[in-house]
Design an enzyme around this catalytic site. Structure first.
Site, PDB file in Angstrom:
ATOM      1  N   GLU A 117      61.213   9.023  -7.425  1.00 34.70           N
ATOM      2  CA  GLU A 117      62.125   9.051  -8.588  1.00 34.70           C
ATOM      3  C   GLU A 117      63.206  10.101  -8.500  1.00 34.70           C
ATOM      4  O   GLU A 117      64.219  10.015  -9.183  1.00 34.70           O
ATOM      5  CB  GLU A 117      61.328   9.199  -9.893  1.00 34.70           C
ATOM      6  CG  GLU A 117      60.844  10.592 -10.206  1.00 34.70           C
ATOM      7  CD  GLU A 117      59.796  11.084  -9.235  1.00 34.70           C
ATOM      8  OE1 GLU A 117      60.101  11.978  -8.426  1.00 34.70           O
ATOM      9  OE2 GLU A 117      58.668  10.570  -9.257  1.00 34.70           O
ATOM     10  N   HIS A 158      55.260  20.050  -9.694  1.00 37.80           N
ATOM     11  CA  HIS A 158      54.863  18.952  -8.803  1.00 37.80           C
ATOM     12  C   HIS A 158      55.160  19.241  -7.326  1.00 37.80           C
ATOM     13  O   HIS A 158      54.714  18.491  -6.452  1.00 37.80           O
ATOM     14  CB  HIS A 158      55.557  17.644  -9.199  1.00 37.80           C
ATOM     15  CG  HIS A 158      55.187  17.155 -10.564  1.00 37.80           C
ATOM     16  ND1 HIS A 158      53.888  16.862 -10.927  1.00 37.80           N
ATOM     17  CD2 HIS A 158      55.941  16.917 -11.665  1.00 37.80           C
ATOM     18  CE1 HIS A 158      53.866  16.454 -12.193  1.00 37.80           C
ATOM     19  NE2 HIS A 158      55.095  16.489 -12.666  1.00 37.80           N
ATOM     20  N   ASP A 194      52.168  21.536 -19.403  1.00 39.35           N
ATOM     21  CA  ASP A 194      53.046  20.355 -19.301  1.00 39.35           C
ATOM     22  C   ASP A 194      52.186  19.084 -19.440  1.00 39.35           C
ATOM     23  O   ASP A 194      51.007  19.081 -19.076  1.00 39.35           O
ATOM     24  CB  ASP A 194      53.732  20.385 -17.932  1.00 39.35           C
ATOM     25  CG  ASP A 194      54.751  19.262 -17.733  1.00 39.35           C
ATOM     26  OD1 ASP A 194      55.955  19.542 -17.844  1.00 39.35           O
ATOM     27  OD2 ASP A 194      54.332  18.113 -17.450  1.00 39.35           O
ATOM     28  N   HIS A 196      52.174  16.528 -17.671  1.00 45.54           N
ATOM     29  CA  HIS A 196      51.765  15.984 -16.369  1.00 45.54           C
ATOM     30  C   HIS A 196      50.908  16.986 -15.593  1.00 45.54           C
ATOM     31  O   HIS A 196      51.077  18.201 -15.748  1.00 45.54           O
ATOM     32  CB  HIS A 196      52.994  15.629 -15.531  1.00 45.54           C
ATOM     33  CG  HIS A 196      53.895  14.629 -16.182  1.00 45.54           C
ATOM     34  ND1 HIS A 196      54.969  14.991 -16.968  1.00 45.54           N
ATOM     35  CD2 HIS A 196      53.860  13.276 -16.177  1.00 45.54           C
ATOM     36  CE1 HIS A 196      55.576  13.893 -17.412  1.00 45.54           C
ATOM     37  NE2 HIS A 196      54.923  12.835 -16.959  1.00 45.54           N
ATOM     38  N   ASP A 283      56.757  18.281 -22.839  1.00 49.24           N
ATOM     39  CA  ASP A 283      56.710  16.817 -22.863  1.00 49.24           C
ATOM     40  C   ASP A 283      55.406  16.308 -23.480  1.00 49.24           C
ATOM     41  O   ASP A 283      55.143  15.105 -23.488  1.00 49.24           O
ATOM     42  CB  ASP A 283      56.960  16.211 -21.473  1.00 49.24           C
ATOM     43  CG  ASP A 283      56.268  16.941 -20.347  1.00 49.24           C
ATOM     44  OD1 ASP A 283      55.482  17.875 -20.620  1.00 49.24           O
ATOM     45  OD2 ASP A 283      56.524  16.583 -19.180  1.00 49.24           O
ATOM     46  N   TYR A 322      61.488  15.972 -22.318  1.00 45.41           N
ATOM     47  CA  TYR A 322      62.583  15.012 -22.126  1.00 45.41           C
ATOM     48  C   TYR A 322      63.117  14.430 -23.430  1.00 45.41           C
ATOM     49  O   TYR A 322      64.024  13.606 -23.399  1.00 45.41           O
ATOM     50  CB  TYR A 322      62.133  13.926 -21.131  1.00 45.41           C
ATOM     51  CG  TYR A 322      61.603  14.580 -19.883  1.00 45.41           C
ATOM     52  CD1 TYR A 322      62.491  15.130 -18.968  1.00 45.41           C
ATOM     53  CD2 TYR A 322      60.238  14.768 -19.681  1.00 45.41           C
ATOM     54  CE1 TYR A 322      62.026  15.841 -17.866  1.00 45.41           C
ATOM     55  CE2 TYR A 322      59.762  15.469 -18.581  1.00 45.41           C
ATOM     56  CZ  TYR A 322      60.658  15.995 -17.682  1.00 45.41           C
ATOM     57  OH  TYR A 322      60.209  16.710 -16.606  1.00 45.41           O
TER      58      TYR A 322
HETATM   59  C1  OKP Z   1      57.998  15.920 -14.307  1.00 48.79           C
HETATM   60  B1  OKP Z   1      57.390  17.045 -15.158  1.00 48.79           B
HETATM   61  C2  OKP Z   1      58.363   7.430 -15.546  1.00 48.79           C
HETATM   62  C3  OKP Z   1      57.340   7.715 -14.440  1.00 48.79           C
HETATM   63  C4  OKP Z   1      57.127   9.187 -14.252  1.00 48.79           C
HETATM   64  C5  OKP Z   1      57.943  11.132 -12.978  1.00 48.79           C
HETATM   65  C6  OKP Z   1      57.659  12.094 -14.059  1.00 48.79           C
HETATM   66  C7  OKP Z   1      57.881  13.512 -13.612  1.00 48.79           C
HETATM   67  C8  OKP Z   1      57.569  14.532 -14.670  1.00 48.79           C
HETATM   68  N1  OKP Z   1      59.018   6.184 -15.315  1.00 48.79           N
HETATM   69  N2  OKP Z   1      58.098   9.765 -13.392  1.00 48.79           N
HETATM   70  O1  OKP Z   1      55.984  17.184 -15.042  1.00 48.79           O
HETATM   71  O2  OKP Z   1      57.723  16.972 -16.552  1.00 48.79           O
HETATM   72 ZN    ZN Z   2      55.833  16.860 -17.251  1.00 51.59          ZN
HETATM   73 MG    MG Z   3      49.809  20.050 -17.125  1.00 53.23          MG
END
Ligand code: OKP
Ligand code: ZN
Ligand code: MG
Length: 342
Positions: A117, A158, A194, A196, A283, A322
């Site tokens: 991405e 990441h 976060d 993620h 997020d 976001y």
């Molecule tokens: C970065 B951070 C969405 C799929 C997810 C990547 C997300 C990266 C997040 N279509 N794409 O951890 O906020």
């Molecule tokens: Zn994230």
């Molecule tokens: Mg986390």
């Protein structure tokens, strides 16, 4: 607290993100950082410092030098081939294939990434470098016993030892943890709030006992990064027991999420750490366009207050978020909640 920002983040301005089979305007936009800058300024809790330059050496303490070389040359290599669009990986070494570094740029992009991405374009390296120097400038303050906020863009959690993805190129939190160890600390905690999983941070310290990693995140069975972040990932070798993941499903509220937060904070409190680094993504917000937790703006005050309760010199580093117009306020709430805790 001290806070650090660099307008050099504007150099990361890709036009494309591969999303849903289309090239869309990237979620990780320059406007994000500007909203955070103005909300944190308005809150009155930050004294802004200019970034210093700690050089490349601080980065290659944590990342593969060949990977960093790739990042510095990628855009030029891509342009030299005459390709029309931005640099996007589209081939990876599958299971049982060879882990070789191809000479061709398409092969290098696959070798040094785990996702597609995050387009690389003009200025990506410069902005990623500047983001990490922002983090290190804030880390230096924390090394002196202060609390500090690094307004990092692009984010870092990441990015692994030798690959990029998920909008991240250099792992700012990991570089700062290593920097603090190199300045004399013995043991660092990184708490990733976060939405993620911070797969890159986990990767870098997975076999180490001097940096413990704690992450709360969306269930990777359902969301990015999919192949990392499960609760059975506890660390290995000398790092066994030093990696902790808490996984949550769709609709998770602050009341549910805070159970894991408090477990993490209790482990951090009891763990004899010198300093605490927070990978601060917002997020987890109820209106975030790519996430599924339900934290509210007011909940972020409680997040900050809970983090303050462990009473360690704390380095906040910006990761994701976001819902562009809300992320500034949400980040400021965390910092205000932290500062208000007696
Ligand atoms: C970065 B951070 C969405 C799929 C997810 C990547 C997300 C990266 C997040 N279509 N794409 O951890 O906020
Ligand atoms: Zn994230
Ligand atoms: Mg986390």
């Amino acid at each position: 607290m001290k806070a650090v920002y660099d307008k050099a983040h504007w150099q990361r301005h890709p036009k494309t993100e591969l999303d849903g089979g289309q090239l869309v305007t990237p979620y990780e936009s320059p406007e994000r950082a500007e909203y955070v800058k103005s909300s944190v300024t308005e809150s009155g809790i930050a004294q802004w410092l200019d970034p210093k330059d700690f050089g490349l050496a601080a980065i290659t303490r944590t990342h593969d030098a060949a990977y960093i070389d790739f990042l510095t040359t990628c855009w030029q290599q891509w342009q030299d081939t005459g390709k029309a669009g931005e640099a996007i990986p589209a081939v990876w070494p599958g299971r049982r294939m060879q882990q070789v570094v191809p000479t061709d740029i398409d092969g290098q992009l696959g070798y040094y990434s785990f996702a597609a991405e995050s387009s690389i374009s003009d200025g990506t390296w410069e902005a990623a470098y500047a983001s990490c120097q922002v983090a290190l400038t804030a880390a230096e303050q924390v090394g002196h016993g202060e609390h500090a906020f690094g307004l990092c863009r692009p984010p870092g959690h990441h990015a692994a030892f030798d690959y990029f993805g998920g909008y991240c190129f250099i792992n700012n939190a990991a570089v700062c943890a290593q920097y603090l160890l190199d300045q004399g600390d013995q043991k660092i905690a990184i708490l990733d709030v976060d939405f993620h999983h911070g797969n890159g941070t986990q990767d870098i310290f997975y076999r180490r006992a001097d940096v413990h990693f704690f992450s709360l995140h969306g269930d990777p069975l359902l969301v990015f990064p999919h192949f990392s972040g499960y609760e059975n990932e506890i660390g290995a070798g000398p790092g066994e027991g030093a990696n902790h993941n808490w996984v949550y499903g769709p609709g998770t509220t602050f009341a549910q999420w805070q159970v894991g937060l408090n477990e993490a904070l209790q482990l951090i409190q009891a763990g004899g750490f010198d300093r605490l680094i927070i990978s601060l993504g917002v997020d987890t917000f109820e209106h975030d366009p790519i996430s599924f937790f339900k934290l509210t703006t007011d909940d972020y005050l409680s997040v900050g207050a809970a983090i303050a309760s462990v009473q360690l010199p704390t380095l906040f580093l910006l990761e994701g978020g976001y819902a562009v117009e809300a992320i500034g306020v949400n980040v400021a709430k965390v910092l205000i909640g932290f500062e208000q805790q007696p």
